[in-house]
Write a protein that holds these residues in place. Structure first.
Motif, PDB file in Angstrom:
ATOM      1  N   LEU A  33       0.805  -1.222   0.129  1.00 46.70           N
ATOM      2  CA  LEU A  33      -0.031  -0.162   0.129  1.00 46.70           C
ATOM      3  C   LEU A  33       0.784   1.295   0.024  1.00 46.70           C
ATOM      4  N   HIS A  34       2.008   1.251   0.576  1.00 43.49           N
ATOM      5  CA  HIS A  34       2.828   2.371   0.772  1.00 43.49           C
ATOM      6  C   HIS A  34       3.458   2.368  -0.639  1.00 43.49           C
ATOM      7  N   ALA A  35       3.858   1.431  -1.535  1.00 45.57           N
ATOM      8  CA  ALA A  35       4.308   1.713  -2.509  1.00 45.57           C
ATOM      9  C   ALA A  35       3.087   2.034  -3.604  1.00 45.57           C
ATOM     10  N   ALA A  36       1.943   1.526  -3.364  1.00 48.20           N
ATOM     11  CA  ALA A  36       0.892   1.950  -4.402  1.00 48.20           C
ATOM     12  C   ALA A  36       0.622   3.532  -4.419  1.00 48.20           C
ATOM     13  N   GLY A  37       0.916   4.135  -2.972  1.00 50.80           N
ATOM     14  CA  GLY A  37       0.636   5.438  -2.589  1.00 50.80           C
ATOM     15  C   GLY A  37       1.547   6.292  -3.213  1.00 50.80           C
ATOM     16  N   ARG A  71      -1.659   8.904  -4.321  1.00 50.36           N
ATOM     17  CA  ARG A  71      -2.634   9.128  -3.364  1.00 50.36           C
ATOM     18  C   ARG A  71      -2.797   7.766  -2.394  1.00 50.36           C
ATOM     19  N   ALA A  72      -3.053   8.041  -1.129  1.00 51.18           N
ATOM     20  CA  ALA A  72      -3.292   6.741  -0.570  1.00 51.18           C
ATOM     21  C   ALA A  72      -4.369   5.848  -0.809  1.00 51.18           C
ATOM     22  N   VAL A  73      -4.269   4.574  -0.917  1.00 49.65           N
ATOM     23  CA  VAL A  73      -5.234   3.708  -1.332  1.00 49.65           C
ATOM     24  C   VAL A  73      -5.771   3.211   0.038  1.00 49.65           C
ATOM     25  N   PRO A  74      -6.951   3.508   0.321  1.00 49.06           N
ATOM     26  CA  PRO A  74      -7.733   3.139   1.739  1.00 49.06           C
ATOM     27  C   PRO A  74      -7.537   1.533   1.665  1.00 49.06           C
ATOM     28  N   LEU A 121       1.911 -13.704  -0.782  1.00 47.44           N
ATOM     29  CA  LEU A 121       2.331 -13.595  -2.470  1.00 47.44           C
ATOM     30  C   LEU A 121       1.362 -12.752  -3.150  1.00 47.44           C
ATOM     31  N   VAL A 122       0.100 -12.505  -2.426  1.00 50.79           N
ATOM     32  CA  VAL A 122      -0.773 -11.700  -3.059  1.00 50.79           C
ATOM     33  C   VAL A 122      -0.476 -10.433  -3.628  1.00 50.79           C
ATOM     34  N   ARG A 123      -0.903  -9.954  -4.984  1.00 50.03           N
ATOM     35  CA  ARG A 123      -0.929  -8.745  -5.340  1.00 50.03           C
ATOM     36  C   ARG A 123      -2.043  -7.939  -4.784  1.00 50.03           C
ATOM     37  N   CYS A 124      -1.926  -7.058  -4.035  1.00 53.05           N
ATOM     38  CA  CYS A 124      -3.185  -6.634  -3.174  1.00 53.05           C
ATOM     39  C   CYS A 124      -3.938  -5.579  -4.140  1.00 53.05           C
ATOM     40  N   LEU A 125      -3.045  -5.159  -5.238  1.00 49.24           N
ATOM     41  CA  LEU A 125      -3.563  -4.071  -6.077  1.00 49.24           C
ATOM     42  C   LEU A 125      -2.918  -4.028  -7.354  1.00 49.24           C
TER      43      LEU A 125
END
Ligand code: UTP
Length: 481
Positions: A142-146, A151-154, A249-253
């Motif tokens: 989530l940090h990486a996506a942000g 923008r922060a992903v909820p 290993l899941v890709r969250c986003l």
């Protein structure tokens, strides 16, 4: 409003229990002190007693939900390959993420009985070098996506009555893993009483009902009851990227997956894998009268599990890894519609009403009722199944040892890390068994796929045989074992 006394509440509940044929739940009432009476009344008032006899008849004594359509009507699903998704899908996914239309949802309310861990599964040490739990690994994503999407992903984390306090306390003690306070939301799933095989609810203690979480399918109702769907709507979230807590290993986003889903205009999309063997413990994606259906592995008939096409390929080969993108509007609909109940025979410790003794059964003695998230699939008017790569995305932790265990998951994480490093031009030692001869882990902030690693590993990086190395956002750390 004037609060009722426990006598008045008792008077109100007695006829309701009688009508529900559950009066035995008050068998220890005369022996209970006032605090215990209050707790028991609260437990009893939580149960939908009016609809109970019908539920018991259909789902505890009968097995309504597991009635599959005739197998002749279940056709195999041929998934699209994620590897074949063009740049348009990737771009569409990135666009949805950049405009804040995506939320991550983790179902983490399970009891982890097979793992035998008496705490939230998301804090169980699974990181091969750091010993981090999956909550921590997901937070890194989530940090990486942000950072990438600006923008922060909820992140919505579903807990259950049995692990909610421990989960929230752990996040607080770990500074919410560096995420912003309004980025992480916890919501509690519902629970159902545990039934004896005769349909009578069990008492966990003399003054407490035995409850269990209502299954990951409880997510829809819980999202609504807790106000999370409203929260999502206020934030402009349209797509829920849903995954289980026990797959490090899941890709969250996954932008490609989200993009394929968005471009297809799907209400629900699922990720699949080619099964490892006929009886692998994965749900099976099937098509039934044009709709998507997932058959739970314990309910898959032998004839379907072993069926082959003329060329010898497994006919029902699309196994579900329980990773979905779901439209918010569809989640609303599922919350209102409710999902069927599945019956699971389990061992449940309880107090025997006749003898007053505590019973620790060695054989299944009880029925738990659970809802499965994938039972929403047939309601989706437009749906998609996307096949991904096992080595890249699936290494669940179900057991302490053996298959799908902490060891197999850690080994898969190390293999993936080493594969990505090799692709980035780093030499990684290999043992005689062909497995990496070093333990390597890196933060998702360094890379979320092999491509991302090129250019982010320090030049001249060497992994020595037998070493233990962590690549974090602040550099490379050799770790003593
Ligand atoms: P599992 O079916 O593996 O169940 O859950 P579990 O409770 O974790 O483990 P066992 O069966 O007791 O050994 C798959 C995912 O669904 C979540 C779990 O937390 C896990 O992420 N889950 C399961 C819930 O959120 N709620 C539930 O009621 C059940």
């Amino acid at each position: 409003m004037v609060a009722l006394s426990s006598v008045e509440r008792w008077e109100a509940i007695v006829p309701r229990l009688e009508a529900a044929r559950q009066s035995h739940l008050l068998c220890f009432w005369p022996t209970l002190g006032e605090p215990s009476r209050q707790l028991l009344l609260a437990d009893l008032e939580e149960i939908a007693l009016e609809s109970l006899p019908n539920l018991v008849e259909r789902c505890v004594l009968g097995d309504e939900a597991s009635s599959l359509p005739p197998t002749s009507e279940l056709e195999p699903v041929v998934p699209e390959r994620i590897a074949d998704a063009g740049p348009a899908a990737h771009e569409a996914g990135e666009q949805e993420l950049s405009r804040g239309a995506v939320a991550a949802v983790t179902v983490a309310g399970g009891q982890a009985t097979r793992l035998g861990f008496d705490g939230p599964k998301g804090i169980f040490p699974v990181g091969p070098v750091t010993g981090r739990g999956s909550f921590h690994l997901f937070a890194e994503q989530l940090h990486a996506a942000g950072k990438r999407y600006g923008r922060a992903v909820p992140w919505y984390v579903m807990t259950s009555a049995s692990n909610h306090c421990a989960t929230v306390a752990w996040f607080e003690a770990h500074g919410l893993l560096g995420l912003a306070r309004d980025q992480v939301r916890f919501f509690v799933q519902g629970r159902m009483p545990c039934f004896g095989l005769d349909g009578r609810i069990l008492l966990a203690e003399r003054g407490r009902v035995a409850f269990a979480p209502d299954g990951h399918g409880g997510m829809f109702g819980a999202l609504k009851r807790s106000g999370m769907l409203r929260d999502m709507s206020e934030r402009g979230v349209r797509h829920l990227s849903c995954f289980q807590v026990d797959n490090p290993l899941v890709r969250c986003l996954d932008p490609r997956f989200i993009g394929m889903h968005a471009l297809a205009g799907a209400e629900l999309s699922g990720k699949s894998l080619a099964k490892a063997h006929d009886r692998e413990g994965l749900g099976t994606f099937c098509r039934h009268r044009g709709r998507l259906r997932v058959v739970e592995y314990s309910e898959l008939p032998e004839s379907m599990a072993t069926a082959r096409e003329a060329d010898g390929r497994r006919r029902y080969d699309a196994g579900s890894i329980s990773v979905y993108v779901i439209e918010r509007g569809f989640a609303e609909r599922m919350a209102d519609a409710g999902l069927p109940w599945h019956r699971a025979r389990k061992r449940v410790a309880h107090v025997d009403c006749a003898t007053g003794r505590a019973v620790e059964p060695s054989e299944p003695n009880a029925v738990k009722l659970e809802r499965f998230l994938f039972d929403a699939a047939p309601q989706a008017r437009v749906w998609l199944v996307v096949e991904t790569d096992r080595d890249e995305e699936f290494a669940p932790v179900k057991n302490l040892t053996g298959a799908d265990s902490v060891q197999t998951s850690r080994a898969a994480q190390v293999r993936r890390a080493c594969r990505w490093l090799r692709e980035a031009g780093v030499e990684v030692p290999v043992g005689e068994d062909g497995e990496p001869a070093a333990v390597v882990e890196f933060s998702a902030r360094v890379a979320q796929e092999a491509r991302g690693l090129r250019g982010s590993v320090p030049g001249g990086l060497r992994i020595a045989p037998g070493s233990c190395v962590y690549l974090g956002p602040d550099g490379v750390h050799a770790v003593e074992r």
